[in-house]
Write an enzyme that holds these catalytic residues in place. Sequence first.
Site, PDB file in Angstrom:
ATOM      1  CG  HIS A 118       2.460  -4.888  -8.121  1.00  0.00           C
ATOM      2  ND1 HIS A 118       3.753  -4.430  -8.039  1.00  0.00           N
ATOM      3  CD2 HIS A 118       1.834  -4.446  -6.994  1.00  0.00           C
ATOM      4  CE1 HIS A 118       3.899  -3.741  -6.912  1.00  0.00           C
ATOM      5  NE2 HIS A 118       2.751  -3.741  -6.266  1.00  0.00           N
ATOM      6  N   GLY A 176       0.825  -1.197   0.000  1.00  0.00           N
ATOM      7  CA  GLY A 176       0.000   0.000   0.000  1.00  0.00           C
ATOM      8  C   GLY A 176       0.862   1.251   0.000  1.00  0.00           C
ATOM      9  CB  SER A 217       3.568  -3.786  -3.237  1.00  0.00           C
ATOM     10  OG  SER A 217       3.367  -2.530  -3.815  1.00  0.00           O
ATOM     11  CE1 TYR A 218       5.804   2.525   1.543  1.00  0.00           C
ATOM     12  CE2 TYR A 218       4.891   1.510   3.504  1.00  0.00           C
ATOM     13  CZ  TYR A 218       5.607   2.532   2.908  1.00  0.00           C
ATOM     14  OH  TYR A 218       6.122   3.558   3.667  1.00  0.00           O
ATOM     15  CG  ASP A 258       4.687  -4.456 -11.073  1.00  0.00           C
ATOM     16  OD1 ASP A 258       3.813  -3.604 -11.325  1.00  0.00           O
ATOM     17  OD2 ASP A 258       5.374  -4.445 -10.041  1.00  0.00           O
TER      18      ASP A 258
END
Lengths: 471, 471
Positions: A443, A75, A170-171, A377
């Site tokens: 992703h 996020g 991701s985050y 991605d």
Amino acid sequence: MGVWFLSLLFFFLCSKVRSELIPSLPGQHGHLSFRQYSGYIVTDAEHGRALFYYFVECSSNEDVLHPLTLWLNGGPGCSSLGFGAFMENGPFQPGENGTLIKNPYSWNIESHMLYLESPIGVGFSYSNTSKDYIDWNDTQTAEDNYRFILKWLEEFPQFKDCDFFLAGESYAGHYIPQLAALLVEHNKNPNVEPVNLKAIALGNPLLDLDISVLAGDYLWSHGAISDETLFLEKTVCNDSKYMREYVHSQWSQGCNDVFNRVADEVSLDVGFDDLLLPVCTSSSNVEQFKVRSIYSAVGKREKKGDPCLTGRIFTYLNKPEVQKALHANTTHLPFHWDFCLGPLVYQEENIDMNLIPLVSNLIKKGIPVLLYSGDQDAKIPLTQTRIIANNIAKELNLSPFSNYGTWYDQKQVGGWTQSFGGADANGKNVTNLTFATVRGAAHEVPFTSPSQALTLFHSFVNGIPLPRPSS
Amino acid sequence: MGVWFLSLLFFFLCSKVRSELIPSLPGQHGHLSFRQYSGYIVTDAEHGRALFYYFVECSSNEDVLHPLTLWLNGGPGCSSLGFGAFMENGPFQPGENGTLIKNPYSWNIESHMLYLESPIGVGFSYSNTSKDYIDWNDTQTAEDNYRFILKWLEEFPQFKDCDFFLAGESYAGHYIPQLAALLVEHNKNPNVEPVNLKAIALGNPLLDLDISVLAGDYLWSHGAISDETLFLEKTVCNDSKYMREYVHSQWSQGCNDVFNRVADEVSLDVGFDDLLLPVCTSSSNVEQFKVRSIYSAVGKREKKGDPCLTGRIFTYLNKPEVQKALHANTTHLPFHWDFCLGPLVYQEENIDMNLIPLVSNLIKKGIPVLLYSGDQDAKIPLTQTRIIANNIAKELNLSPFSNYGTWYDQKQVGGWTQSFGGADANGKNVTNLTFATVRGAAHEVPFTSPSQALTLFHSFVNGIPLPRPSS
């Protein structure tokens, strides 16, 4: 007294566990070879902070101590329940008409899987203290997650001896190294029970704004932007500069113009998550809206990864009977469950933090790292994560164990990989760092490439090399 | 006498056409809304040179004069029957057990389709003069193809008034512009019946060795080669240099070393034609061999484009009953039908010819050009064809009609495109040059992306822009 106390403790623990057992989820059919649990762990009693988890036992019947993996989405502020568990590598995915479909490539084939909604404000996790939602940051996330793990292991002591892994995407490239660092510190303390952290896996991770998000060359080489726009990215404003302006609220006209142009060329109908995935063309407006806002993608092309799945997940997790079965939303949150974008205001400056030194440091402290990348991605392109892997290997003086080359899944090339390491004190080769692409993956790697992702995860939790041509 | 002569001519033509009519192909089922013909056209009676064609009438029942498209595959020395007709955009593809499957995206929905096995030595085309097979070149190919067209139109005079298009891929980037140039010259002659050449389409075409084949950045950005190998491509030997050494038989150790390394990293299990397509894992060794040698590709991933199809085509076109139905191999060639690599020895130096000036010249002479590119192809990457399109537009002072952006097929993004042109003598905007990528498509675009390819072809033969977001 000792026996009496232990009996009471055992009773307490078992009754606690029993209360969080999920007998069955709505839409679930058939006998399962594993148990599921879900519920809240209070991480701060004073503030009333409680993190929601969904835990799936390993489905393998082998009589061994299976590993335990904590999965985190990114996020900041996206749900591990919605993405990780129900879209990517969990045991079920919502089908049509409220049914649940078994995922034959669920990661609980290899490991107990613990999905955590983190931090508070994400999905079903919450705080009773309003100001917790303002200016939350990476440090607080890591500390709350750390408290969660210790308390969760207290509630589920039968998993304390498991090899423990952290994985996410991701985050979570921020969350996981920071959490791992706290666990490594924790384990230095002679007065605590150590957490058996063995390795971390980061998929398409945000690690350094200067490198991770630079997507100009990637988009150009995939046909999604023009020569002229690439030139503007190289001369006027690149993705790092743009995101840095964004997170520090220092806008420049030059960057805005370039990025409006990039957005126009790539188009809203192509998801940066996956340049190849089609968009959902379901007639349901609700689904359509959810899919487009959360996970927009395009292109008439057969591919694993159902672009309408996110819509069904959204519907499923907002059903009262599902929330009840999950022991979720017990405090009746004033908003619906969503993939991201809850009430949390995250300190956006945190995005501009370089995690590479921390990752390097973990490696130095004996925690192997897997950096993997879905090759479709454009948010965090494989090219950028590979640069980071190479930089870390160079900095730490790690040697490549073999040439960069293909790895295999079910007789097909799963992607490309390279591992780095060196000899340990006993002269034995130890892999400290592995880079791997996943061919054709988004992703969210396990979403579009479930079989390849499971092979990758198998190698990761077993500490063995990915299958190579010669193996 | 005039009437008598015309009647005789008509009888002759009709009987000729009738003899080449295919009542039905083995494995074909159901009623067809179009006729099929195949056979030989003698292009040099003295040498005994005969080119084989397969002709499929337009299936549309609309009472209009449909366009006529000649399709050519590349190589040099690859079959338009095996690739174009039975694998890519023809009406049928061989299924299991000798059946033929209808291709719902066949290009004969839009146009009469004429597939030509060219030059001699390719597929069923032959010469009775052995020395024709030695040192054949582009000029001879173009001249033979030119003779073929004129004679074919004489045999099928009912198609003389059709708008005529040339389309093909790969080394047809050489064949088609050279053939088009001969047709443009032909039409200048006041004493001949002109051929209504309207436009040419070149898919993933070899146009200039200095640009077209440079794949280092493309492979790197798709994860298929490492940072180090890209560096070697940039400093020691790039693809253009390597291929130039190859075609001129001037080998250098440096180039060989770099290209062995590239081949090792990309792997034999990944086709340069398509970085994402799985390999055929059929248990049939014959099929497996054919597929690997002709069309090697890899990756467990659902995708249109059956990697075992080439094996079935090979089997189908070598069946005696199929050859009989096709009026093929009437002289009993001493070798079997194959996709490429027949007895022909082509002047490899021809590969090192820059076709860009010829393409520019065709545009100047009023022939619009479509350059399209399957974006998964590493043989002739989209990035390189786009550079060529931009260079031509710049050189000819053509203006882009709109921003580089997505085009659509069935509510999904089909790829990215940009058109260039200018005002004609009457001030009306004319499109002279179109560049388009096809999202997720192989070197053989209609094979992996049949629906997108048909949409592209529809725009091409109708001289209309590709569907854009606003349309």
